[in-house]
Design an enzyme around this catalytic site. Structure first.
Site, mmCIF file in Angstrom:
data_model
loop_
_atom_site.group_PDB
_atom_site.id
_atom_site.type_symbol
_atom_site.label_atom_id
_atom_site.label_comp_id
_atom_site.label_asym_id
_atom_site.label_seq_id
_atom_site.Cartn_x
_atom_site.Cartn_y
_atom_site.Cartn_z
ATOM 1 N N SER A 105 -21.418 -45.418 -4.718
ATOM 2 C CA SER A 105 -21.533 -44.807 -3.391
ATOM 3 C C SER A 105 -22.860 -45.214 -2.778
ATOM 4 O O SER A 105 -23.920 -44.937 -3.353
ATOM 5 C CB SER A 105 -21.455 -43.280 -3.498
ATOM 6 O OG SER A 105 -21.807 -42.656 -2.276
ATOM 7 N N SER A 107 -24.379 -44.086 -0.033
ATOM 8 C CA SER A 107 -25.169 -42.924 0.362
ATOM 9 C C SER A 107 -25.491 -42.022 -0.811
ATOM 10 O O SER A 107 -26.497 -41.307 -0.796
ATOM 11 C CB SER A 107 -24.420 -42.109 1.423
ATOM 12 O OG SER A 107 -23.279 -41.471 0.850
ATOM 13 N N GLY A 108 -24.626 -42.020 -1.831
ATOM 14 C CA GLY A 108 -24.786 -41.090 -2.937
ATOM 15 C C GLY A 108 -24.477 -39.660 -2.565
ATOM 16 O O GLY A 108 -24.748 -38.737 -3.331
ATOM 17 N N THR A 110 -21.286 -38.907 -0.819
ATOM 18 C CA THR A 110 -19.864 -38.769 -0.490
ATOM 19 C C THR A 110 -19.304 -37.563 -1.242
ATOM 20 O O THR A 110 -19.334 -37.546 -2.478
ATOM 21 C CB THR A 110 -19.104 -40.049 -0.881
ATOM 22 O OG1 THR A 110 -19.750 -41.181 -0.282
ATOM 23 C CG2 THR A 110 -17.665 -39.981 -0.414
ATOM 24 N N GLU A 169 -22.048 -52.519 0.226
ATOM 25 C CA GLU A 169 -20.702 -52.785 -0.286
ATOM 26 C C GLU A 169 -20.555 -54.245 -0.710
ATOM 27 O O GLU A 169 -19.979 -54.537 -1.769
ATOM 28 C CB GLU A 169 -19.674 -52.400 0.770
ATOM 29 C CG GLU A 169 -19.651 -50.903 1.065
ATOM 30 C CD GLU A 169 -19.384 -50.561 2.518
ATOM 31 O OE1 GLU A 169 -19.423 -49.358 2.842
ATOM 32 O OE2 GLU A 169 -19.146 -51.482 3.329
#
Length: 202
Positions: A105, A107-108, A110, A169
């Site tokens: 992830s 953003s860490g 989600t 990503e």
């Protein structure tokens, strides 16, 4: 996965060279990916490989485009002969002690990923996180963190010209492929054995 709790910045412009807009965009993307991957911590990468090899089973977890990157990694782990499952698939068994969950992830934060990672930890599994945010809930809860931080093509942190999350990503997909290449070169699997495991239902 995009952190929807914060407003994204506007992507930077791409200076157009004499060879056209696509060539200019290609150079930006490749230079940014190189900046991200070249700043990735070797110790963190090796620790993740060691954790994968030590696990009885590997489970992977992600959402959005991060899920695409880590699902592709799961396929290659299967080709290497590991027992691997994609979280939330209909046939995924219960996770537990001796297992490793790898969550991806940017953003860490989600919500689904954070929740399922905590479920895995409560079940006794180790949790490894690949993220762009070392201060996120996902990273704080993890046993092992690999930081893939976004950079501009001239190595300015958090200044990618691409839409928010895109560089993470891209970098995650290639980071996982780098891990596979290392594991291919230092493990019992060979190309013939990997090919024999490739699905014939396609």
């Amino acid at each position: 996965m995009v952190d929807q709790s914060s407003e994204p910045g506007r992507p930077g412009g791409v200076p157009v060279g004499v060879d056209g807009v696509f060539a200019s965009a290609r150079r930006v993307v490749l230079r940014e990916v190189e900046a991200l991957l070249s700043r990735t911590d070797e110790t963190q990468a090796r620790a993740l490989i060691d954790a994968v090899r030590a696990a009885e089973r590997v489970f992977v977890l992600g959402m959005g485009r991060s899920k695409m990157a880590i699902d592709a990694f799961a396929m290659r782990l299967m080709h290497l002969g590991l027992t691997v499952h994609i979280a939330a698939d209909a046939t995924t068994p219960a996770i537990g002690a001796g297992d490793l969950l790898i969550a991806c992830s940017g953003s860490g934060e989600t919500p689904t990923v954070v929740c399922l990672a905590r479920t895995a930890a409560r079940a006794g599994a180790r949790v490894a996180v690949v993220t762009g945010n070392r201060d996120s809930r996902l990273a704080r809860d993890a046993d092992l963190v690999v930081l893939l931080r976004e950079y501009s093509q001239d190595y300015r942190p958090l200044a990618s010209s691409q839409f928010v999350g895109t560089l993470f990503e891209q970098g995650a997909f290639l980071f996982f492929d780098c891990l596979v290449l290392v594991m291919e070169g230092s493990g019992p699997a060979d190309a013939d054995a990997m090919f024999a495991r490739h699905t014939n239902l396609e």
